[in-house]
Design an enzyme around this catalytic site. Structure first.
Site, PDB file in Angstrom:
ATOM      1  N   ILE A  14       5.143  13.471   4.336  1.00 21.82           N
ATOM      2  CA  ILE A  14       5.480  12.214   3.664  1.00 21.82           C
ATOM      3  C   ILE A  14       5.938  12.496   2.241  1.00 21.82           C
ATOM      4  CG2 ILE A  14       4.507  10.077   2.738  1.00 21.82           C
ATOM      5  CD1 ILE A  14       2.827   9.848   5.275  1.00 21.82           C
ATOM      6  N   TYR A 148     -13.061   8.319   4.676  1.00 19.19           N
ATOM      7  CA  TYR A 148     -11.616   8.265   4.410  1.00 19.19           C
ATOM      8  C   TYR A 148     -11.194   6.819   4.149  1.00 19.19           C
ATOM      9  CZ  TYR A 148      -6.572   8.734   5.173  1.00 19.19           C
ATOM     10  OH  TYR A 148      -5.204   8.703   5.018  1.00 19.19           O
TER      11      TYR A 148
END
Length: 239
Positions: A14, A148
């Protein structure tokens, strides 16, 4: 006059897509990396865009002084993009204190510390930008990815608060929340598991370029009346 953006996590898929897109849009870039050097990417971009600058900077954001290590090599910036990160697939009962500390440092503490240290350069510009690449799990939470989800949620909370703080000085602060993006991070999934996930998403699986396009929009001048917002780039997985 050159525009410099600091891209944290430029070595990931990304991050690299964001780098390629922003370079095409005229940005000079600091390309942060930790374990996978961005020197080849910096050279590739320098060859293609000789009027711009591309500087590879190494810093370990899992360490206590990662932000200082990065900021000490940055000499101008009107944009910071946080695309660095690591996932953790564990039940909370199996998550160690070390796991928690590493996630906190990589996703929250060091990125925010880096912004604090680099943001004085923003005063040189009428407009400046901060963009966090967060996650759909920062909004909805994910079983087996509790910590997370927590740090991604913390990023979104920071964006809202910092946007209010920095608006008077011309800094726009926003987030992108990707859904399921096809990257090597998902290599552990079987073909059947991928198909099941794809069937849940109205527009199917996303690509790194989808995220790069969203970042380009946020920092390219066409979204300057947006701040404190989260762009959901998830193909309709969360509406």
């Amino acid at each position: 006059m050159k525009r410099f953006a600091v891209l944290l996590g430029a070595s990931g898929e990304i991050g690299e897509s964001i780098a390629l897109q922003l370079a095409e849009s005229g940005w000079s870039l600091y390309l942060h990396w930790n374990s996978h050097s961005t020197d080849p990417l910096a050279q590739q971009l320098a060859d293609k865009y000789p009027a711009q600058e591309f500087i590879a900077v190494q810093a370990d954001f899992a360490g206590e002084t990662g932000a200082q290590q990065l900021a000490g090599n940055v000499y101008d910036a009107s944009c910071i993009i946080v695309a660095s990160g690591q996932s953790l697939l564990k039940m909370l009962i199996d998550t160690s204190d070390a796991d928690m500390e590493a996630l906190w440092r990589v996703h929250v503490k060091n990125p925010i510390s880096a912004i604090r240290l680099i943001s004085p350069f923003f005063l040189r510009n009428d407009k400046s930008y901060v963009v966090f690449i967060s996650s759909i799990w920062g909004e909805t939470g994910a079983s087996m990815e509790t910590m997370y989800s927590a740090v991604k949620g913390a990023q979104l909370a920071f964006v809202k608060a910092y946007a209010k703080e920095m608006a008077p000085s011309g800094t726009r602060v926003n987030a992108v929340a990707p859904g399921f993006i096809k990257t090597k991070m998902n290599a552990s999934l079987t073909a059947e598991e991928l198909q099941e996930i794809e069937e849940e998403i109205p527009l199917g699986l996303g690509t790194p370029q989808d995220i790069a396009d969203a970042v380009d929009f946020l920092v390219g001048g066409k979204a300057d009346y947006m701040t404190g917002q989260t762009l959901r780039i998830n193909g309709g997985w969360l509406m």
